[in-house]
Structures are given as C-alpha cells and as structure tokens.
Design an enzyme around this catalytic site. Sequence first.
Site, mmCIF file in Angstrom:
data_model
loop_
_atom_site.group_PDB
_atom_site.id
_atom_site.type_symbol
_atom_site.label_atom_id
_atom_site.label_comp_id
_atom_site.label_asym_id
_atom_site.label_seq_id
_atom_site.Cartn_x
_atom_site.Cartn_y
_atom_site.Cartn_z
ATOM 1 C CE LYS A 1 28.734 47.952 43.844
ATOM 2 N NZ LYS A 1 29.754 47.570 42.867
ATOM 3 C CB SER B 1 32.020 50.652 42.754
ATOM 4 O OG SER B 1 31.636 49.385 42.264
ATOM 5 C CB SER C 1 33.682 47.119 41.582
ATOM 6 O OG SER C 1 33.934 48.361 41.004
#
Lengths: 93, 483, 469
Positions: free
Chosen positions: B75, B150, B174
């Site tokens: 990420k 996210s 997330s």
Amino acid sequence: MLSKEEVMHVAHLARIEIDEEELEKYQRDLKILFDEIDKIKDLDDFDEDRMFSPCENAFDLDRRNVEVDKDNLLLNVPKKKGNFIEVPVMINE
Amino acid sequence: MSNYINLSIKEIHVLLKEKKITPIDLVNECIKKIESSDLNAFITLDKEGALKQAEELSKMEVSDDLLFGIPIAIKDNIMVNGLRCTCASRMLDNFTAIYDAGCIDLIKKHGMIIIGKTNMDEFAMGSTSETSYYGAPKNPWNKDKVTGGSSGGSAASVSAGLVPMALGSDTGGSIRQPSSFTGIVGMKPTYGRVSRYGLVAFASSLDQIGPMTRNVYENALLLNAISKLDRRDMTSFDTNEDFTRKIDKPLENFKVAIPNYFVSDIVDSEVKNKILEIKKLLEDNNVKVDFIDIKHIDKTVTLYQIIAMGEASSNLARFDGVRYGFSYPNPTSLDDLYSKTRKFGFGNEVKRRIMVGSYLLSGENAKTYYNKALEIRDDLQKNFLKVFDNYNLIIGPTTARCAYDLGDKGDDPLKSFMDDVLVMHANMGGFPSLSMPVGFNSEHLPIGLQIIGNLRDEATIYGLASFIEKNIKEDFSEVRNGL
Amino acid sequence: MDYKITVGIEVHCELKTKEKIFSPSLSCYGSMANTNINVIDLGYPGTLPLLNKEVLEYAIRACKVLNLNITHDMHFDRKNYFYADNPKNFQITQNETPIGRDGYVEIDVDGVKKKIEILEMHIEEDTSKSVHGEKSSLLDFNRAGVPLIEIVTKPCINSSVEAVKYLEKLRELLLYANVSDCKIEEGSMRCEPNVSISKTEKFGTKVEVKNIGSISNVGEAIEYEVARQKEILEKGEVLKEQTRRFDDKTKTTILMRVKETGNDYRYFPEPDIPFVHLTDEFIEKSLHDLPRMPDDRRNDYEKAGILPINIEKIIANKALSDYLERFLDINLVIASNLLLGDISAYLNKNNISISDTKLTDDKFRDLVNKLDKKEISNKIFKDILNDIMETDKNINTILDDKGLNLINDDSLIDTLIDKVLSDNSDIVNQYKSGNERSAKALMGLLMKEGKGKINPSSANQKLMEKLNS
C-alpha cells in the site's frame, strides 16, 4: 451551525486557505458532522477515571541501540541553501 | 501468459525449489498482468527494482522459507526506500521514501519481491479509494463497483491475481472492508503486532498494518513474516508465535458470540442471512453460538470519528511545504506557504477531516470530545474483554452491504463513516480482526465475514477462519482465473 | 502607597543527556547544519517518537533538588502550532501531567530567607535553530529534539534582586545535580520573566520579557519594565498584555507582540508514547548518584574553617568543588588553599586541568597531610610542585631524590640550635634585653643552618624554649 468566523478560525488553525464558496460548504459539512459528533455529549454511563492508552507503560520498551535512518535526509527538501532548509522569513519569534 | 501466480504459495515454493521456475518468471508474470490490467490498482510499479531483486534471488539457493521469491504489493502509505510514497495525494506526488518501514525490512529479509505501490484513499481517509489523487481503483468482480478502501488497490490486486499477496493498513476497517468487497482474506492484527515505523500516520492510536491474501493459511504465513518487535515503535510487541498453528485443528469447546448490533437493521438482509448460515454451519459442528449485547457498541462510530479526525489533524500538520512534498511556489510569507501548500496539496476529504479534527481539539473541545472519547474507549475495550472471558471469538459481517457503484457515495460527509460502522470496534479496542469471503449476494458480489479475537490472539481467529474456509462451497478464485 | 512588583519566571533548561529526547541522534548541535539529525528529528512521515529514559532520570534529579513532588503516572501531550522551527508542527510536551509539581527554591536576600515557590516543571523537546535574512530564514534541525525542562514559578517574586537570586540559585542547583550546563549565553538556559505592578491586591497587567542573555540582565529587564509600567500608569494610561524583548545594548525592552486572546494549542495526549508509570525503583535509581548540593558543601567548608570568600570561589567552580568532594577527610583549608593558589596557577599557566597532570588522589592527599603535619614547608612544596605535577614519583621519593626530607630528629635540631645560639650571642642578648623581633632573626638563621629542611614548627618551639630558659 458554526459561524463564518469560527470556520475561518479553524481554517487558520489548520493552515488551509479557503475561499468564500468553500467557507459555506464547510459550514454545511461541519454542521452535519457535528450533529452526529455531539451525540457523545449525551453519553454519561462510563467510567471516567481512565483514558485509553494503547499499551500499559512506556517503560516496557527500551530503545537502547536503536538505529534510525539518517541517509539522504535533504533529498525531498523543496528549497535548500547549502545545508540549510530555506523558508520565507519567519516573524514573531 | 504463464499462470504460476494463481498457484498456492506452497505450490509455487515447490516449483522454485525444484528449479522449474525462478523468481524472475514470477516477477515477469506479475508485471505483465499489472500492465494489461485496467483496474488502476497500482500507483507505482517498480519493474526495474523487482526484476533486479528477482535476478539476485535467482542466483541464490532457494531457502525453506515459503515466502522466498514471492512477489508482493505494498500500500502506498508504507515506506519502501527509494520508491515514491504518495499516499495517493498530490501532497506527496513527488516524494521519494528515504527509508524502509519496519515491516518492509522484514519483507526484504524473507526474500520477498516488492512489485510496486498500490492505490488507496488519499492518506487512507475513505472507504472506497475514490479520494485517490490518481483516480479510484476498480473492483475486479464488477468494474463499475468500488473496491472499498482505503486499501482498495491492494485488495483489487490480490483479488484479480495481479500479485499473490499485499500489505494494507487499517485505521477503521481499511484492510477488512476492501477485502470483504473484493472477496479476499484481510487481517488487522492486534495494535502493536506490526511495527508502524514507516507507515504514514492517519490516526496513531488506531493504525495497524496487516496482510491481504487469497486464503487464510497464506494470510497467517505473511503475518508470521511481518510481526516482530521493533524498537522504533514504542507500541510494538512480540509474542514469538506461529500464527498457522491452529489452522486445520479441531474446534474443541468452541464458543462464538454474535453481537445483536451486528445483525440489526443496519445490515443488508442478504449479508445478514449469510452470517446466519455461517452460524448454522458452526452450530452443526458443535460450536456454541450466542447472540449478545455489548455496551456502547452502537455509539462507537462517533467516538471513532472524534479520535481518528483529532489525531489526523495533528499527524497531517507536518505536510507544510518546508521539508518535503508539495510546496506552493513563490509564497508571499511563511503562512502563505503553509495555507496554499495545504489548500492545493490536499484533496477535499482530507481537508474536511483536518478541519473537523482541528475544531474537535480547539479550545475546550479537546476535553469535551477527545478526552471523553478516550475515556469511553477505555470502557469499550473492557466491555469487549469481558466477552472474551466467555467466548473464544466474536463474529459478524465485515460490512453492512456489498460493494456499491463507483460515485455512489458522492460528497456526503456522513456516508464516509457508514462503512466503518461494523469494523472500527476492533481498532478502538486494539483487537485483531479478520475478514474472509463467505458467499455472494444476488449481484454475485462477495460477502465478508468478520472474526474478532482477543488481544494478541490472532492464532484462534485463523483457526476458525480456516475451518469456515474449508466448509463453504463458494469459490472466490474465478475472478483470478478468468483473467 | 507604592506599587507592588510581581514577577513570575519561566526557565527552559537543556538537559545534557547523551541523546535527544525522542530520537537516538546525539544531543549536541555545534556540528554542521542538518547533519546531526535522522528521519525522526526532521518530522518525516512514518516516524514515531522514542522516549529516552535518560531524560526521565535527569528530570527526576531536577525535581529532587527543586523540592518538587514527582508525578508517578504521567503522559506526554501534543502542543499543536505551525512554525517553521517546529518539524512536525506539533511539539511533544507535558500539559496535563507535568513530571514535577509544587516545589521551591530557598534564596537569601541580605540574610533574610525566602522560598521561591515553583508551580510545576515539565519535559519537552527543543525546536530547530533558525537564522533570519531579509527575505528568507534558514533552518538547522540539529537542535530539534534536544530535551528541555521548563520550570515555572508562582507569581511570588517581588523584586529584581529576588529574581536574580532565584535564578542564580536555580542555575547552581541544576548545575550541581548534573542536569544541565545552564549556559545562558549559549542558550542552554533561557529565562523569561513576566512582570506586573499593582497598588492593590489584584495583579496588574502581565508583560512577558524574552531574549535575555544573562542573569544580571534579567534583573535589569525587570527594573526597566517596572519603571516603564509605572510611568504609563502614572500617566493614567492602560497597560496591554504583551511580549517584549530585552535589548542588551540599550538595556531596555522592546515590544514584540501584543498578546492574542488565548493561544489555541489544541493539546491532546500524545498517542505514540504509551503512558508512563514511574516506579519507586526507577526514581531511586535515578537519584542514586545525585551529587551533594552546594549548600551542604558550603556547610562543610565553613565548618572546616575555609574563608567565606574562598568558599564562594570554590562553589563557583563546580569542577573544583567536585574534586574536593574526594578529600573531605583531610585538612580542607590547606587543600583549598593549594587548589585555589599554587595548583590553579600551575594549571592556568599550562592551560590544563588536574586530570591532565600526574597529581593522583593519593599524592594530593599525602601532600596536604604532609603540609598539615608540617613535615614539609611551604617553601619546599613550591620547590617540588613541578615534580609533583609532572612525574609519577610519590612525594617521599621526590623529597628523597632532592634531599629535601625535613629533619625531625630532635637531637639534630638541638645541636643546630646550640650552634646558632653560640654563633650569634649578640642577637641572643638583644632578645634577652627585650627585643622580641630578634627571635625571628634567630629562627631565620636556624632555618638557613638547616638548609630549609628542618621542621619549622618544632624547631621554633625548641628555640623559644632555649631562649626563654
């Protein structure tokens, strides 16, 4: 609802420039959020004596011999002068 | 195109060990798949670096480490030295990481190969990945749907088989919510399990890095690799254990709780029915399942908002155009540099949360809101701990509904929080929590089951998850194999 | 009725720990700009504060010498404000739970003792240094993260003299506790008094003065402020709450800014540092090697008979006083005279310190004892000083090698006295006819006869016995 002055104060605290249009949008958005957030004020059946801390005691960890990165530190600096980082002149020291 | 990536990690390992393939083959396959994909899952693809590392690994003896030579996606809010780290924000569009995060040190030590950095909500603020400066990633199951967020890019890339594994971060769901939306397994470990050194902070007391994988076993394997005491994070701890040890073991005297709130009206009926099916499956296998009430559980999302936005407003203050990142050119003063850099560097959702967070902490508000939230948070944790006195695990849906249309959320400030409503309890209490796919809705979109465990008890979660994984009939690999 | 002066003082002191408070960078900032830093000091995204326990030990020592109650359960708070010298745009400090509360420092103004009450002491991180040009400022983050303690008094100081005495005493205590260098000129101690005057019980309008470069300047700044404020009030004008800066050249204060209503620092508990519980064990360990404080040392020196002027000279030189701590069992008058006199002259001449010489503790002890017992004279000491400082030989060997051992043999001294008396019968007669000064002349001749090697006190005693018999 937050007054325009209050929103401007918060924008200044956060150092985010906002224009007139945004100002009104923030007034609306913040109102919606705060109507929700204000519900916390009605909560009273909880134990007030302790604030949550993710771990018990900072003493459990010893940072001796920790190595933290220190190479290329000035790589991302937008404005440099020699080894210094340059900013618009500071007032109010 | 070769299809080694879709094999299990164990199968890939055998092929590597028998020298039938090399890490270079794996990297080339990942790169090809990523480049031909239209999912917008990656912000940065490190072809050169990944190939160089694969070449080096190919010269080495293949170790017994199952993760050796396995490609992984990271990420884009986790520092990988030398790679861009944007947090999907214009603010860091030109920012190069100058150090490795704690978990990246470990990933590299295991001989894993970092393929690139995945798309996400800007600074991890959002639950659809639509707030990304680089545009939203798409859900592999239906490209008109959101991936969730996210960690949407990480979820999409694992789900679509672009990479076998990815890392995400989870502040209020997330990792788990996008895992649920894309039909993969995602774990938010116990707070402190994975070092936060090198994770760009959103809300310090809630953030946690975790593994996102195709199945339960590989998830536990990756968690084994990234959890280690790191003295660069004062909240880090280590228990030195093997998280795979309860996988495929019988569930003896097992008791599971379902909070009534988790199956209340807020949950879509298709999702709720699936959870009740799982309940029946467990009961049929001598697991005791009870509905229970947990005090404050329905009010936690408000407390979560206060804490997350308060901390975020402070954590993101450092992005000011002075030391790194976007810097507004030719400012007229220092304050002008600050307020214009932040006006143009941050997107709307981030600015809104910073504004709310700043207001929550201003004047007397800190006491009224933040400190009070911390006090109730302490209570909430105790209430959950009491449940674990009597039950091994808590289960429920990960999300109230399945993946929805891109653009559906619009600009409604409240909607941004509705996706957090079932997942953020684990962050508030520091508990480990996993999402795994357990079925489909009528639109053939995955439904996620959430399993919450006691502090530091990830192993038991994996035990139950592996049991459920084995006993459900649905297959979640079709989207990979269809590629 | 005259105005009552009220002063409160905030003092920031840098702790001289080896490393910074929240990062393992060395805690010194003389080096080239932005070289003594790491990703934490520059507030890089993804970095976290790592609490240096040594800072807690130092702060605990400071609490002890300032008589503060130690807060056992404490945490750190974030103080949020944007400024270029503040790398994270928040400073980690202690707002709700300062490590020390309710202490005092006792001062003595013309024989009258007064307790200056300390409200609290907390721990925080220093900011970076900045150099200001016309259009831009340059930042050096080497200082960012150096540990500070901030000590805040109650508004209980009523004159510039009290303020100066308080600061001198505070400086002395922190210096002797090995907590800080307390060098105001170099910025490791910063004093910010706030001054108000009033004719009533109610406090007047507070004016804060910053940028003061020495303790005596604090006194001058307060004097100036009091006079300035009186003038304004006498004119019937209203004082505004403000921050002023002291100007060393003109000895005046200059307006910096009028106080904005309520700074909004948005304090909240620092989430990246777990709450701290200071155990009794840790506190004890921190205080274990706390050196003796100056007042205890003054007492000992006074009891030993050291002159007050010399006592203050010793206390003003901490290294010297620390050295003397190792010799409290010997004649402190002789020891201090040596150290303040010939030895310090020798060290100054050669620009070195005691540890650079061959003067071991044993040697110094032996030297003082020999002088005390009059086994060597001051003259011989001066003759052998260089040998003492520069060779590994002990005192006896030096004396032997130089043939300077004092004659203590009574019969030998008797013989010498007899010889001097018979050789100088005229002087003996002068003495006997009442000229007492003649005894001194005879003593001089005796010492000369003994080539300076006879023990003067016993020789003098014997000489007088013979003369008076």
